[in-house]
Design a protein around this motif. Structure first.
Motif, PDB file in Angstrom:
ATOM      1  N   SER A   1    -107.310   2.968  67.919  1.00 20.95           N
ATOM      2  CA  SER A   1    -106.627   2.160  68.921  1.00 20.95           C
ATOM      3  C   SER A   1    -105.172   1.919  68.544  1.00 20.95           C
ATOM      4  N   SER A   2    -104.363   1.637  69.532  1.00 18.14           N
ATOM      5  CA  SER A   2    -102.943   1.340  69.270  1.00 18.14           C
ATOM      6  C   SER A   2    -102.798   0.044  68.473  1.00 18.14           C
ATOM      7  N   ALA A   3    -103.738  -0.907  68.685  1.00 18.53           N
ATOM      8  CA  ALA A   3    -103.694  -2.170  67.925  1.00 18.53           C
ATOM      9  C   ALA A   3    -103.870  -1.904  66.428  1.00 18.53           C
ATOM     10  N   PHE A   4    -104.789  -0.979  66.093  1.00 17.57           N
ATOM     11  CA  PHE A   4    -105.012  -0.636  64.685  1.00 17.57           C
ATOM     12  C   PHE A   4    -103.761   0.025  64.101  1.00 17.57           C
ATOM     13  N   ILE A   5    -103.176   0.945  64.855  1.00 16.09           N
ATOM     14  CA  ILE A   5    -101.978   1.651  64.360  1.00 16.09           C
ATOM     15  C   ILE A   5    -100.836   0.667  64.139  1.00 16.09           C
ATOM     16  N   LYS A   6    -100.668  -0.267  65.071  1.00 14.11           N
ATOM     17  CA  LYS A   6     -99.597  -1.258  64.924  1.00 14.11           C
ATOM     18  C   LYS A   6     -99.833  -2.167  63.717  1.00 14.11           C
ATOM     19  N   LYS A   7    -101.101  -2.505  63.479  1.00 18.09           N
ATOM     20  CA  LYS A   7    -101.403  -3.353  62.313  1.00 18.09           C
ATOM     21  C   LYS A   7    -101.109  -2.605  61.009  1.00 18.09           C
ATOM     22  N   ILE A   8    -101.498  -1.319  60.937  1.00 21.66           N
ATOM     23  CA  ILE A   8    -101.187  -0.520  59.744  1.00 21.66           C
ATOM     24  C   ILE A   8     -99.679  -0.413  59.567  1.00 21.66           C
ATOM     25  N   ALA A   9     -98.962  -0.215  60.673  1.00 29.91           N
ATOM     26  CA  ALA A   9     -97.493  -0.132  60.602  1.00 29.91           C
ATOM     27  C   ALA A   9     -96.899  -1.450  60.130  1.00 29.91           C
ATOM     28  N   SER A  10     -97.527  -2.575  60.520  1.00 31.78           N
ATOM     29  CA  SER A  10     -97.000  -3.883  60.093  1.00 31.78           C
ATOM     30  C   SER A  10     -97.129  -4.066  58.583  1.00 31.78           C
ATOM     31  N   PHE A  11     -98.165  -3.457  57.967  1.00 39.58           N
ATOM     32  CA  PHE A  11     -98.285  -3.504  56.507  1.00 39.58           C
ATOM     33  C   PHE A  11     -97.099  -2.788  55.849  1.00 39.58           C
ATOM     34  N   VAL A  12     -96.677  -1.689  56.465  1.00 38.90           N
ATOM     35  CA  VAL A  12     -95.557  -0.916  55.919  1.00 38.90           C
ATOM     36  C   VAL A  12     -94.235  -1.648  56.144  1.00 38.90           C
ATOM     37  N   ASN A  13     -94.109  -2.275  57.307  1.00 39.66           N
ATOM     38  CA  ASN A  13     -92.836  -2.927  57.661  1.00 39.66           C
ATOM     39  C   ASN A  13     -92.642  -4.270  56.978  1.00 39.66           C
ATOM     40  N   ALA A  14     -93.740  -4.859  56.483  1.00 43.39           N
ATOM     41  CA  ALA A  14     -93.642  -6.183  55.869  1.00 43.39           C
ATOM     42  C   ALA A  14     -92.770  -6.136  54.616  1.00 43.39           C
ATOM     43  N   LYS A  15     -91.854  -7.090  54.510  1.00 44.00           N
ATOM     44  CA  LYS A  15     -90.972  -7.131  53.338  1.00 44.00           C
ATOM     45  C   LYS A  15     -91.717  -7.604  52.092  1.00 44.00           C
ATOM     46  N   VAL A  16     -92.699  -8.493  52.292  1.00 41.36           N
ATOM     47  CA  VAL A  16     -93.517  -8.981  51.171  1.00 41.36           C
ATOM     48  C   VAL A  16     -94.953  -8.554  51.448  1.00 41.36           C
TER      49      VAL A  16
ATOM     50  N   ILE B   1    -102.304   6.412  55.333  1.00 37.04           N
ATOM     51  CA  ILE B   1    -102.989   6.473  56.635  1.00 37.04           C
ATOM     52  C   ILE B   1    -102.020   6.942  57.718  1.00 37.04           C
ATOM     53  N   LEU B   2    -100.813   6.386  57.714  1.00 36.03           N
ATOM     54  CA  LEU B   2     -99.818   6.791  58.709  1.00 36.03           C
ATOM     55  C   LEU B   2     -99.445   8.265  58.551  1.00 36.03           C
ATOM     56  N   GLU B   3     -99.405   8.734  57.310  1.00 37.89           N
ATOM     57  CA  GLU B   3     -99.092  10.146  57.079  1.00 37.89           C
ATOM     58  C   GLU B   3    -100.151  11.039  57.729  1.00 37.89           C
ATOM     59  N   ASN B   4    -101.416  10.678  57.572  1.00 35.86           N
ATOM     60  CA  ASN B   4    -102.488  11.460  58.192  1.00 35.86           C
ATOM     61  C   ASN B   4    -102.400  11.426  59.717  1.00 35.86           C
TER      62      ASN B   4
ATOM     63  N   PHE C   1     -97.700  10.908  66.232  1.00 38.66           N
ATOM     64  CA  PHE C   1     -96.399  10.938  65.571  1.00 38.66           C
ATOM     65  C   PHE C   1     -95.388  10.085  66.342  1.00 38.66           C
ATOM     66  N   GLN C   2     -95.376  10.235  67.675  1.00 38.76           N
ATOM     67  CA  GLN C   2     -94.435   9.474  68.491  1.00 38.76           C
ATOM     68  C   GLN C   2     -94.729   7.979  68.411  1.00 38.76           C
ATOM     69  N   LEU C   3     -96.020   7.627  68.374  1.00 43.23           N
ATOM     70  CA  LEU C   3     -96.397   6.220  68.294  1.00 43.23           C
ATOM     71  C   LEU C   3     -95.990   5.619  66.944  1.00 43.23           C
ATOM     72  N   VAL C   4     -96.266   6.343  65.865  1.00 47.68           N
ATOM     73  CA  VAL C   4     -95.886   5.868  64.526  1.00 47.68           C
ATOM     74  C   VAL C   4     -94.369   5.786  64.405  1.00 47.68           C
TER      75      VAL C   4
ATOM     76  N   GLU D   1     -93.107   2.585  65.722  1.00 45.71           N
ATOM     77  CA  GLU D   1     -93.487   1.389  64.961  1.00 45.71           C
ATOM     78  C   GLU D   1     -92.793   1.289  63.609  1.00 45.71           C
ATOM     79  N   VAL D   2     -92.561   2.440  62.957  1.00 45.69           N
ATOM     80  CA  VAL D   2     -91.971   2.445  61.606  1.00 45.69           C
ATOM     81  C   VAL D   2     -90.634   3.166  61.660  1.00 45.69           C
ATOM     82  N   THR D   3     -89.572   2.468  61.338  1.00 47.70           N
ATOM     83  CA  THR D   3     -88.232   3.059  61.397  1.00 47.70           C
ATOM     84  C   THR D   3     -87.924   3.812  60.116  1.00 47.70           C
ATOM     85  N   LEU D   4     -86.991   4.751  60.234  1.00 48.70           N
ATOM     86  CA  LEU D   4     -86.563   5.510  59.058  1.00 48.70           C
ATOM     87  C   LEU D   4     -85.933   4.584  58.024  1.00 48.70           C
ATOM     88  N   GLU D   5     -85.215   3.568  58.504  1.00 46.84           N
ATOM     89  CA  GLU D   5     -84.570   2.632  57.571  1.00 46.84           C
ATOM     90  C   GLU D   5     -85.606   1.926  56.689  1.00 46.84           C
ATOM     91  N   ARG D   6     -86.769   1.593  57.279  1.00 50.33           N
ATOM     92  CA  ARG D   6     -87.802   0.912  56.499  1.00 50.33           C
ATOM     93  C   ARG D   6     -88.409   1.850  55.460  1.00 50.33           C
TER      94      ARG D   6
END
Length: 638
Positions: free
Chosen positions: A136-151, A163-166, A175-178, A181-186
């Protein structure tokens, strides 16, 4: 069922997960079972698909327990046993993977439980039973939030990235969805805080850099079209941004053409009546026009200052903006190898590339101002144009070689490397080259080589005695189990065996397998290795460059290696060559030999500092007229 008799173990003390009353066999580790004592047997059984359903059911219930301790233990065991495909099928058939997805989406558990959840999820998905596209998109967004979190817990972030790599590799839609959610800067931030970049990651970053810069190739290969109105407007916009002109509508056509030609000449175009002809050469083609337009619009004050400063000079020392910009764009294309496909072995990425979106244009803006500064330092004229461009190229390449991590750092370093510094560096390098190529020095090098080669041989053997951790490569996963190999202290036997993940340097006694060095017949590398031939067409260039094998017992058997880095590959192939009585041939050996020779030569010549070294031996002087100055040792002193 395959039965392998081993050390007898009493079947006492059943695991909590498998009550004694339920089974006749007991799960120990990795699905190895032993018989219950009621059978009167004390043997090991390797069982592939027994009681997996009950195991999956118990874990499924344990994960839903209200007790956090039970949930944690169940998820930890799930992460361990999910590597088995039979268990994975049973667990997924109960919709167990959806239970893990729910835990991630709710994000209410502790870091430890979440780590076990993500690990188990990765192991289950790795079997390919469930498609990544079903998530689901909710799961993908939650995984992305783990990556984007500063702490965030480092283990969770590492698993989330995996997981995002897979997901990215599985389909373009994911790929487009990820990507959203996850920027190159992050991702760059993760690289900056993760410490030194490994060889594999360095290669991937180099490929990303190369592929991204190659997006400029179409512009670079396209010449300016004089009939294209948009391109003509860009040219005239350059002129208008540089010079405050009166309204051209009131001028006659002839007067307007004369004014434009005069201003294009001040801009530094060679063909001032038709400046588009200067951009017909491709490369750099339209890319040069793009960089000039970017500089003029992004930094209008610096652009106007450059043009007006040089167009008002009457001492023949003016720096032509357009001509310099076209040549500078070409130099940058050559430095960054735009238009060349990425190499399969290179890893020399530039950290500065990841600090800015339009890095090529930004570098151009810095370097064109550097060019103007260098031009003035050299007091150059039009006849010195090529010399100035050579100096600017050297300034840029030397600065990039220091791996600056930001544009500001690059700007400071490249401006500090002025023309006088370049002259000093050139002189130092020329003197060093003259010293190292002098005949006496070359002769000394040849005399020192055997001693230093022996030093490298000993270092290689010591490295083999210390041993190295290798990874086994399987078709299901790129990297699976670990094994360790080391040479015995007497250099007569190679010991090897499987080890656990956290093993550093296992004692030689724990490595059960061994190969006498005397039985080794040949050392094979790359595509000649048996394990590379078996997977012909499936191995990429990177793996081929790290693969080597030794054959033994009349070449019927082989021990196959895949090194973790090029350095380990060189150390082991050199060491094995020494054991087989062959010459070392790796690039690491040549580099180390050159470094050792250079250091030894410098130490030997310390007393000769600033003393010229003659090209030939001094002549033997003529014998003296008499030898009265000689002491007669035959007379015994009183």
């Amino acid at each position: 069922i395959k039965i392998a008799v081993s050390t007898t173990i009493s079947a006492q003390g059943w695991p909590v997960l498998f009550p004694r009353a339920s089974y006749s066999v007991e799960l120990i580790t990795e699905f190895v079972f032993i018989a219950h004592e009621a059978f009167g047997l004390q043997v090991w059984f390797t069982v592939m698909c027994v009681f997996q359903g009950r195991c999956a059911e118990d874990l499924y219930k344990g994960i839903q327990s209200s007790d956090s301790g039970v949930r944690c233990d169940s998820l930890k065991q799930l992460a361990d046993v999910s590597t088995d495909i039979t268990f994975a099928q049973e667990f997924i058939s109960r919709d167990g993977h959806s239970l893990l997805v729910q835990i991630v989406e709710e994000d209410k558990e502790s870091c430890l439980i979440m780590t076990h959840t993500l690990t188990g999820f990765m192991e289950l998905m790795d079997h390919g039973i469930v498609s990544w596209e079903n998530l689901s998109s909710a799961f993908i967004k939650k995984i992305a939030s783990f990556v984007n979190a500063k702490v965030q817990d480092a283990s969770i972030q590492r698993l989330a990235l995996a997981i995002l790599e897979n997901m990215v590799l599985s389909s373009n839609s994911l790929f487009q969805l990820v990507r959203q959610e996850v920027t190159l800067e992050r991702l760059i931030t993760h690289l900056q805080v993760s410490g030194p970049v490994g060889d594999e990651m360095a290669h991937y970053l180099y490929v990303l850099q190369s592929v991204t810069l190659n997006l400029l190739e179409p512009l670079m290969r396209t010449p300016l079209d004089s009939y294209n109105q948009d391109q003509r407007d860009m040219l005239h916009n350059l002129r208008q941004l540089a010079f405050e002109t009166e309204s051209e509508g009131s001028l006659s056509n002839e007067r307007r053409r004369s004014l434009c030609a005069k201003e294009f000449k001040k801009l530094g175009f060679s063909n001032n009546s038709n400046p588009g002809q200067d951009l017909v050469r491709a490369p750099p083609g339209l890319l040069a026009l793009d960089t000039m337009t970017y500089f003029a619009s992004r930094y209008p004050d610096a652009y106007s200052r450059f043009v007006l400063e040089n167009s008002s000079r009457e001492d023949k020392h003016e720096c032509p903006f357009a001509r310099s910009s076209i040549q500078l764009t070409l130099i940058l294309c050559e430095i960054f190898r735009i238009g060349e496909p990425p190499s399969e072995t290179r890893s020399d990425f530039h950290p500065i590339f990841f600090s800015q979106d339009r890095i090529f244009n930004e570098l151009f803006c810095i370097c064109i101002q550097l060019l103007n500064k260098t031009w003035k330092e050299m007091r150059a004229t039009q006849e010195d144009f090529d010399k100035v461009m050579q100096v600017v190229r050297e300034q840029i390449t030397r600065t990039l070689a220091s791996k600056p991590t930001s544009l500001e750092l690059f700007k400071n370093k490249v401006n500090a490397l002025n023309y006088s510094e370049i002259l000093k560096l050139r002189q130092t390098e020329r003197l060093h080259q003259e010293e190292t190529l002098a005949p006496p020095v070359l002769e000394l090098k040849e005399r020192l080589k055997p001693e230093l080669l022996e030093l490298i041989r000993q270092q290689r053997l010591n490295r083999l005695c210390h041993g190295t951790l290798f990874r086994k490569i399987s078709s299901r996963r790129r990297q699976d189990k670990l094994w360790y190999c080391r040479l015995s202290p007497n250099h007569k036997v190679l010991h090897y065996g499987d080890v656990e993940e956290d093993t550093e340097t296992p004692p030689i006694e724990t490595l059960q397998e061994k190969i006498p060095v005397a039985d080794i017949k040949a050392l094979l590398t790359g595509k000649d290795c048996p394990h590379m031939k078996e997977n012909k067409g499936k191995q990429n260039k990177e793996v081929l460059d790290l693969a080597f094998s030794i054959t033994y017992d009349v070449e019927e058997y082989s021990l196959n290696f895949i090194a973790s880095s090029r350095t380990d590959f060189c150390l082991w192939t050199d060491g094995l060559s020494v054991l087989l009585g062959r010459e070392m041939s790796s690039e690491c050996m040549r580099s180390e030999l050159e470094i050792l020779l250079s250091m030894e030569i410098k130490l030997r010549l310390l007393d000769l500092e600033n003393v010229p070294i003659p090209d030939a031996a001094p002549p033997v002087p003529k014998p003296p007229s008499n030898f009265n100055f000689c002491y007669d040792f035959s007379q015994t002193e009183q």
